[in-house]
Scaffold this active site. Structure first.
Site, PDB file in Angstrom:
ATOM      1  CG  HIS A 199      -2.067  -0.908   1.084  1.00 26.44           C
ATOM      2  ND1 HIS A 199      -2.635  -1.573   2.137  1.00 26.44           N
ATOM      3  CD2 HIS A 199      -2.751  -1.291  -0.002  1.00 26.44           C
ATOM      4  CE1 HIS A 199      -3.640  -2.301   1.691  1.00 26.44           C
ATOM      5  NE2 HIS A 199      -3.726  -2.151   0.407  1.00 26.44           N
ATOM      6  NE  ARG A 342      -8.783 -12.310 -14.229  1.00 24.75           N
ATOM      7  CZ  ARG A 342      -7.467 -12.325 -13.974  1.00 24.75           C
ATOM      8  NH1 ARG A 342      -6.631 -12.686 -14.939  1.00 24.75           N
ATOM      9  NH2 ARG A 342      -7.000 -11.981 -12.804  1.00 24.75           N
ATOM     10  CD  GLU A 441      -4.794 -16.535 -17.713  1.00 22.60           C
ATOM     11  OE1 GLU A 441      -3.956 -15.843 -17.134  1.00 22.60           O
ATOM     12  OE2 GLU A 441      -5.871 -16.874 -17.197  1.00 22.60           O
ATOM     13  CG  ASN A 464       1.407 -11.608 -16.197  1.00 19.29           C
ATOM     14  OD1 ASN A 464       2.164 -11.104 -17.006  1.00 19.29           O
ATOM     15  ND2 ASN A 464       0.545 -10.911 -15.490  1.00 19.29           N
ATOM     16  CG  ASP A 465      -1.182 -17.351 -15.059  1.00 22.09           C
ATOM     17  OD1 ASP A 465      -0.344 -17.718 -14.214  1.00 22.09           O
ATOM     18  OD2 ASP A 465      -2.240 -16.778 -14.767  1.00 22.09           O
ATOM     19  CB  CYS A 512      -4.672  -8.380 -20.314  1.00 23.43           C
ATOM     20  SG  CYS A 512      -5.067 -10.080 -19.920  1.00 23.43           S
TER      21      CYS A 512
END
Ligand code: PEP
Ligand code: MG
Length: 590
Positions: A199, A342, A441, A464-465, A512
């Site tokens: 954060h 999604r 993916e 990414n995957d 994405c």
């Protein structure tokens, strides 16, 4: 001190907020109050519990005040960070235990609170999960406030009223301290702990204060008053910089200022190549409040709304109505721009703290995403109904994560049809033309892409995957990070196959995953035929900058070369050459 003040020293950490600054250091956290244990008489215990209650009320008021100021000054998204802090003050398990310790061990409130809260925080901090580690930071932040109130002491240094410009160095900077930083006087900050997703890092980026985290023992090695340079682009702190270093960084700062000005100039301009090819640039978002940055960075819609954060960031599942409100508010705020929602991608590294999910040997190969949803039908039903209802706004699209074969897509589509029928019977409106997309993916999804493309309206490649599954490289494991190669020939060919299948079936393809946000790889993806890029909002301008200096022909030549090349590093080198040649200012100082 004498040694520390001599000679230039370089410390390396994780860059979390861009920019370079230099100035005097202010090192925090050296004079923490000591928490002494006092044994109390039985008759004093009720007053001790009252003292605790008063400190909790005072802390709550302070936090609400900080939250109000942050929401007004920085936006509701930043303000909502303090919801997690306020929840700590409402945690009955924690508070009841503190009261029990006061009463049973007959000890003072600050000792009891510190002991119990620190045990909770240490347990959370030890879990290998960024989200839970952040909860530990929240808990320590709240604990420090409660203790200050119990002890009747002011914060060590009032960060709102610094007398001169400085760079803050601290072991950890809590979100509430970060939010109070006086932007006129805080040039930058650096902490020993932290990650890109903390954060505090999010706050630094929103405030646009250069920041570096994860510097390990930095706060013990530097002293207040020393002079240093902080490089938030590369994650570097240089104490006692030499004239040569200052000169070099002076050049960098000048170039960065010019670049930021150029990027600001193109915010509202379209992403179009020099030879007129139009590319869609969308944003990846995690929560409803992110719509502000979608607009601010000139995105043309949302290409990926990761809905799992609506589920993770709370202690119970959001119901259909709560989800509907979240999806609808994003769609309404961005209309007529498209918003791709999604469905839940839980599992892997993303779990709900409050759900009892069995431990798995290989969580990324396990019960995650669409597999989880197809089994947890009640959860899936609520989400799909919420998305369908929100689709009445007219600009929502639905997308499934981690589809590994046709069965999953047809099962999910059948459920959507079932819930549409329910809504019709209930006379609840939804978008009859709602488009449905499949994330690509897994290698198996690429191989059966033609079949998938026949049964959906668009593809979005989750690189990414896709990279982790195709190259068998865990995306979280830093020991094998060198094997995680986006330009691996296998990845290039998998992307090309996906694009070919999609275009053959006349549907569009987006990327994405993080590949889409790296300007070095923009030309390659474009040349492979990708229609849309979806990235974190602040990264959109750099990708657009590159696209506007590129010719589609050059991109296609690069892709052609990559498809025929056998080496990941050679493909990467070509991508770098082209990117540096057409947009040198983007890369000069990296
Ligand atoms: C991806 O895998 O590339 C993707 C965008 O999904 P996530 O990062 O949420 O797994
Ligand atoms: Mg993914």
């Amino acid at each position: 001190m004498a040694d520390a003040a001599k000679g230039e020293r370089t410390f390396r950490g994780i860059p979390v907020s861009a920019g370079v600054c230099r100035g005097k250091l202010l090192v925090l956290g050296r004079n923490r109050p000591s928490i002494n244990k006092r044994t109390l008489a039985e008759s004093d215990l009720p007053e001790e519990v009252n003292r605790l209650e008063r400190a909790l009320i005072q802390t709550r008021q302070q936090l609400l005040e900080i939250q109000r100021k942050v929401s007004e000054g920085m936006g509701s998204q930043e303000g909502s960070i303090f919801d997690a802090h306020l929840l700590v003050l409402e945690d009955r398990t924690l508070l009841d235990e503190v009261v029990r310790v006061i009463q049973e061990s007959r000890v003072n409130a600050e000792y009891a609170f510190h002991t119990v809260a620190e045990r909770y925080a240490a347990t959370l901090a030890a879990i290998d999960d960024d989200y839970l580690r952040e909860r530990a930071t929240d808990m320590r932040d709240v604990t420090a406030r409660v203790l200050s109130n119990l002890l009747g002491i002011e914060a060590e240094i009032d960060l709102r009223h610094l007398k001169e410009p400085c760079i803050i160095i601290s072991h950890d900077l809590t979100p509430s301290s970060t939010a109070q930083l006086d932007k006129r006087h805080v040039l930058g900050f650096a902490t020993d702990v932290g990650s890109k997703t903390s954060h505090t890092a999010i706050m630094a980026r929103s405030l646009r204060i250069p920041a570096v985290v994860g510097l390990k023992t930095l706060s013990e090695e530097l002293e207040t008053g020393q002079y240093a340079l902080l490089d938030g682009f590369n994650g570097i702190i240089i104490s006692n910089p030499t004239d040569q270093t200052l000169y070099e960084y002076g050049q960098i700062i000048r170039k960065q200022v010019t670049l930021q000005e150029k990027l600001r100039d193109i915010l509202l301009k379209p992403a179009v190549t020099l030879d007129g090819h139009r590319v869609l640039l969308s944003a990846n978002i995690e929560q409803a409040a992110d719509v502000e940055s979608v607009k601010a960075y000139g995105a043309e819609g949302v290409g990926l709304f990761r809905t799992e954060y609506l589920f993770i960031d709370r202690d119970h599942l959001p119901n259909e109505e709560q989800q509907y409100q979240a999806y609808r508010s994003v769609a309404a705020a961005l209309k007529p721009m498209p918003v791709v929602v999604r469905t839940l991608d839980l599992g892997g590294d993303k779990f709900l703290a409050h759900m009892q999910v069995p431990t798995e040997m290989n969580p990324f190969l396990g019960w995650r995403a669409i597999r989880f949803c197809l089994q947890e039908r009640d959860i899936f039903r609520e989400q799909l109904r919420a998305i369908l209802r929100a689709s009445a706004e007219g600009n929502i699209k639905l997308m499934y994560p981690m589809i590994s074969g046709l069965d999953e897509l047809t099962q999910a589509n059948a459920l959507v049809e079932e819930y549409k029928a329910e809504l019709r019977l209930e006379n609840i409106p939804f978008d009859e033309k709602l488009e449905i997309g499949t994330m690509i993916e897994t290698p198996s999804a690429v191989i059966v892409a033609e079949s998938l493309a026949r049964r959906c309206n668009f593809f979005s490649i989750g690189t990414n995957d896709l990279i982790q599954y195709s190259l068998a490289v865990d995306r979280m494991n830093e020991k094998i990070a060198h094997l995680y190669e986006p330009t691996h020939p296998a990845i290039v060919r998998l992307i090309k196959s996906t694009v070919d299948a999609a275009h053959h079936q006349k549907i569009s393809v987006s990327v994405c995953g993080e590949m889409a946000s790296d300007p070095v790889l923009t030309a390659l993806l474009l040349g492979l035929g990708v229609d849309e890029f979806s990235t974190s909002p602040p990264l959109i301008p750099a990708v657009k900058f590159l696209i506007r200096r590129l010719k589609l022909g050059e991109a296609r030549d690069l892709a052609q070369y990559a498809l025929g090349c056998e080496s990941a590093s050679e493909i990467l080198a070509r991508c770098q050459d082209l990117a540096r040649q057409i947009a040198p200012s983007l890369f000069e100082d990296k």
